[in-house]
Design a protein around this motif. Structure first.
Motif, short mmCIF file in Angstrom:
data_model
loop_
_atom_site.label_atom_id
_atom_site.label_comp_id
_atom_site.label_asym_id
_atom_site.label_seq_id
_atom_site.Cartn_x
_atom_site.Cartn_y
_atom_site.Cartn_z
N THR A 262 -2.50 2.96 -4.08
CA THR A 262 -1.50 3.84 -3.47
C THR A 262 -0.12 3.20 -3.42
O THR A 262 0.84 3.83 -3.01
N GLY A 263 -0.02 1.93 -3.84
CA GLY A 263 1.24 1.18 -3.73
C GLY A 263 2.19 1.39 -4.89
O GLY A 263 1.77 1.54 -6.04
N GLN A 264 3.48 1.37 -4.57
CA GLN A 264 4.54 1.45 -5.56
C GLN A 264 5.59 0.41 -5.20
O GLN A 264 6.14 0.45 -4.10
N PHE A 265 5.86 -0.51 -6.11
CA PHE A 265 6.86 -1.56 -5.89
C PHE A 265 7.96 -1.39 -6.92
O PHE A 265 7.70 -1.33 -8.11
N LYS A 266 9.20 -1.32 -6.44
CA LYS A 266 10.34 -1.23 -7.33
C LYS A 266 11.29 -2.35 -6.96
O LYS A 266 11.65 -2.51 -5.80
N GLY A 267 11.67 -3.17 -7.96
CA GLY A 267 12.58 -4.28 -7.69
C GLY A 267 12.26 -5.47 -8.55
O GLY A 267 11.94 -5.33 -9.73
N ALA A 268 12.31 -6.66 -7.93
CA ALA A 268 12.07 -7.90 -8.66
C ALA A 268 11.12 -8.78 -7.86
O ALA A 268 11.17 -8.80 -6.63
N ALA A 269 10.27 -9.51 -8.57
CA ALA A 269 9.33 -10.42 -7.92
C ALA A 269 9.11 -11.65 -8.79
O ALA A 269 8.91 -11.53 -10.00
N GLU A 270 9.17 -12.82 -8.17
CA GLU A 270 8.85 -14.08 -8.83
C GLU A 270 7.73 -14.70 -8.01
O GLU A 270 7.94 -15.13 -6.88
N ILE A 271 6.52 -14.71 -8.58
CA ILE A 271 5.33 -15.08 -7.82
C ILE A 271 4.38 -15.94 -8.63
O ILE A 271 4.54 -16.08 -9.83
N GLU B 80 0.82 -1.22 0.00
CA GLU B 80 0.00 0.00 0.00
C GLU B 80 0.85 1.26 0.00
O GLU B 80 0.34 2.34 -0.22
N GLY B 81 2.14 1.14 0.25
CA GLY B 81 3.07 2.27 0.24
C GLY B 81 4.17 2.04 -0.77
O GLY B 81 3.99 1.32 -1.74
N LYS B 82 5.35 2.63 -0.50
CA LYS B 82 6.50 2.46 -1.39
C LYS B 82 7.38 1.33 -0.87
O LYS B 82 7.73 1.31 0.30
N VAL B 83 7.73 0.41 -1.78
CA VAL B 83 8.57 -0.73 -1.41
C VAL B 83 9.65 -0.93 -2.47
O VAL B 83 9.36 -0.88 -3.66
N GLU B 84 10.89 -1.11 -2.02
CA GLU B 84 11.98 -1.53 -2.90
C GLU B 84 12.45 -2.86 -2.35
O GLU B 84 12.95 -2.92 -1.22
N ALA B 85 12.26 -3.93 -3.12
CA ALA B 85 12.57 -5.26 -2.60
C ALA B 85 12.72 -6.29 -3.71
O ALA B 85 12.42 -6.02 -4.87
N THR B 86 13.15 -7.47 -3.30
CA THR B 86 13.18 -8.64 -4.17
C THR B 86 12.35 -9.72 -3.49
O THR B 86 12.63 -10.09 -2.35
N LEU B 87 11.31 -10.18 -4.16
CA LEU B 87 10.45 -11.26 -3.65
C LEU B 87 10.68 -12.50 -4.51
O LEU B 87 10.75 -12.41 -5.72
N SER B 88 10.78 -13.64 -3.85
CA SER B 88 10.90 -14.87 -4.62
C SER B 88 10.00 -15.93 -4.00
O SER B 88 9.84 -16.00 -2.79
N ASP B 89 9.41 -16.73 -4.87
CA ASP B 89 8.55 -17.84 -4.47
C ASP B 89 7.40 -17.44 -3.57
O ASP B 89 7.01 -18.20 -2.68
N SER B 90 6.85 -16.25 -3.79
CA SER B 90 5.64 -15.85 -3.07
C SER B 90 4.44 -16.35 -3.85
O SER B 90 4.49 -16.54 -5.06
N ARG B 91 3.34 -16.56 -3.17
CA ARG B 91 2.15 -17.06 -3.81
C ARG B 91 1.34 -15.96 -4.49
O ARG B 91 0.94 -16.07 -5.62
N PHE B 92 1.10 -14.84 -3.80
CA PHE B 92 0.23 -13.80 -4.33
C PHE B 92 0.73 -12.42 -3.89
O PHE B 92 1.09 -12.24 -2.73
N VAL B 93 0.74 -11.48 -4.82
CA VAL B 93 1.10 -10.10 -4.51
C VAL B 93 0.01 -9.20 -5.04
O VAL B 93 -0.45 -9.35 -6.18
#
Length: 94
Positions: A22-31, A4-17
């Motif tokens: 209002t959310g901003q995601f910068k980085g990498a995600a494998e979901i 819901e806010g600003k996130v800079e991250a790397t997500l791996s093997d998550s089920r659902f995003v």
């Protein structure tokens, strides 16, 4: 995971995003599945369904199993499909 806010991250093997309006995601995600109402920037690999709502913006390197983009939603960058739950051969080499 709900952003819901600003996130800079790397997500791996998550089920659902879910990225809220209002959310901003910068980085990498494998979901497995993603619903984007806000903004994603980076490398996104969705093995199942990628849903971009009318307020959603997705930019970068995108791979998906299935995609749905509502009227108003934006998708830009390098886009490819995921083969059998894995990235296609051309993306796996990167």
């Amino acid at each position: 995971v709900v952003v819901e806010g600003k996130v800079e991250a790397t997500l791996s093997d998550s089920r659902f995003v879910e990225i809220a309006e209002t959310g901003q995601f910068k980085g990498a995600a494998e979901i497995d599945e993603a619903e984007i109402r806000g903004r994603f920037e980076g490398k996104l690999s969705v093995r199942g369904r990628l849903l971009i709502r009318g307020t959603g913006r997705v930019m970068g390197e995108i791979a998906y199993g299935q995609i749905e983009v509502e009227c108003g939603g934006e998708l830009s960058g390098t886009v490819q499909t995921v083969a059998s739950g894995r990235l296609a051969t051309s993306a796996a080499a990167e």
